[in-house]
Enzyme design. Structure first.
Site, short mmCIF file in Angstrom:
data_model
loop_
_atom_site.label_atom_id
_atom_site.label_comp_id
_atom_site.label_asym_id
_atom_site.label_seq_id
_atom_site.Cartn_x
_atom_site.Cartn_y
_atom_site.Cartn_z
N LYS A 38 69.40 -17.53 29.41
CA LYS A 38 68.47 -17.88 30.48
C LYS A 38 68.90 -19.14 31.22
CE LYS A 38 64.65 -18.16 28.16
NZ LYS A 38 63.19 -18.38 27.97
N GLY A 80 75.16 -24.52 21.69
CA GLY A 80 75.05 -24.34 20.25
C GLY A 80 76.04 -23.35 19.66
N TYR A 85 57.66 -16.90 11.39
CA TYR A 85 59.08 -17.01 11.76
C TYR A 85 59.95 -16.18 10.82
CZ TYR A 85 63.72 -19.13 12.32
OH TYR A 85 65.05 -19.33 12.52
#
Length: 277
Positions: free
Chosen positions: A40, A19, A166
């Site tokens: 990760k 991305g 969020y």
């Protein structure tokens, strides 16, 4: 605004295996930089392309120097060790890009607390952990930067109501970065946030929002170009600002944005969250 080249800069990017993070890594590599790919993703994902190792190879192929580090930004000791490793490997750290993020577009009533704990630990807390660990090295840089991918704070009710959990974590990233701009002003470290004017064609759009939005989005390249515009500013004139990719690039003289479109035929791009104009 004063400008300098980015060459020989060491850039530490979280969430860099795909991305926007990957695109910023490649843009920095094309300038000849050292790039730390921290994420990760160290093994292939069945649905999502890219690992820290594949991006490291792409960075090398693009003309940069790469260091791949498997990293979970929630783990303070691991982050501290990763920063020390990167600084030892490349002789310092000049830039931290806080790109790692988790998304959950749901209301308070529809958000499980364990899910909120996850997005908060990655977004707000992860940004704080990484920034704190990077600061000692950034202070030693001639052109230290923290760039955090989070939005301008918009308190309009239509943004606060639908998915406050969020929003809280993303605004927390912004508040933290603007606070760091003041905290680190005397140390010569520039701290800014960066957000896209339109949605960006990433896995987050495809899986967390609506895959139909991909054709109404821009490619990650526009965010990478905007990030370079920040990193090549050496007088702290952008520090403490919440920047939007298109507005910043227009300020730097860019007038043609057509090549950033995923679908060249699309006339109505989808405006990103938190932006009303």
């Amino acid at each position: 605004m004063a400008m300098t080249t980015v060459a020989k800069t060491t850039v530490f990017i979280t969430g860099a295996s795909r991305g926007i993070g990957r695109e910023i890594a490649l843009a920095c590599a094309r300038q000849g930089n050292n790039v730390v790919i921290a994420a990760k993703s160290d093994t292939p994902h069945p649905k999502l392309a890219g690992t820290i190792h594949s991006v490291a190879q792409e960075v090398e192929d693009a003309g940069g120097q790469a260091l791949a580090i498997k990293l979970d930004v929630r783990e303070e000791a691991a982050v501290t060790a990763a920063m020390a490793h990167a600084a030892a490997h490349f002789g310092g750290i000049d830039v931290l890009v806080n790109n790692a993020s988790a998304i959950q577009l749901s209301s308070v009533q529809d958000t499980e607390i364990k899910r909120f704990d996850l997005i908060h630990s990655i977004n707000t807390r992860g940004t704080l952990v990484c920034s704190k660990a990077a600061i000692p090295y950034l202070k030693q840089s001639a052109n230290g930067h923290i760039v955090t991918l989070s939005p301008p704070i918009n308190l309009a009710p239509h943004w606060l109501g639908p998915y406050a959990p969020y929003t809280l974590t993303k605004y927390g990233m912004t508040l933290l970065t603007l606070g760091l701009a003041q905290e680190l002003k005397a140390d010569g470290v520039s701290c800014t946030t960066l957000w896209p004017q339109t949605t960006i064609a990433t896995a987050a759009i495809e899986y967390a929002l609506d895959p139909k939005l991909l054709k109404r989005s821009r490619t990650p390249a526009i965010m990478a170009d905007a990030a370079l515009a920040i990193l090549t500013t050496d007088d702290q004139s952008l520090s403490g600002q919440s920047l939007v990719d298109e507005a910043l690039l227009r300020e730097r003289g860019v007038t043609d944005f057509e090549h950033y479109k995923v679908d060249p035929e699309c006339e109505q791009l989808y405006r990103d969250l938190y932006l009303d104009r």
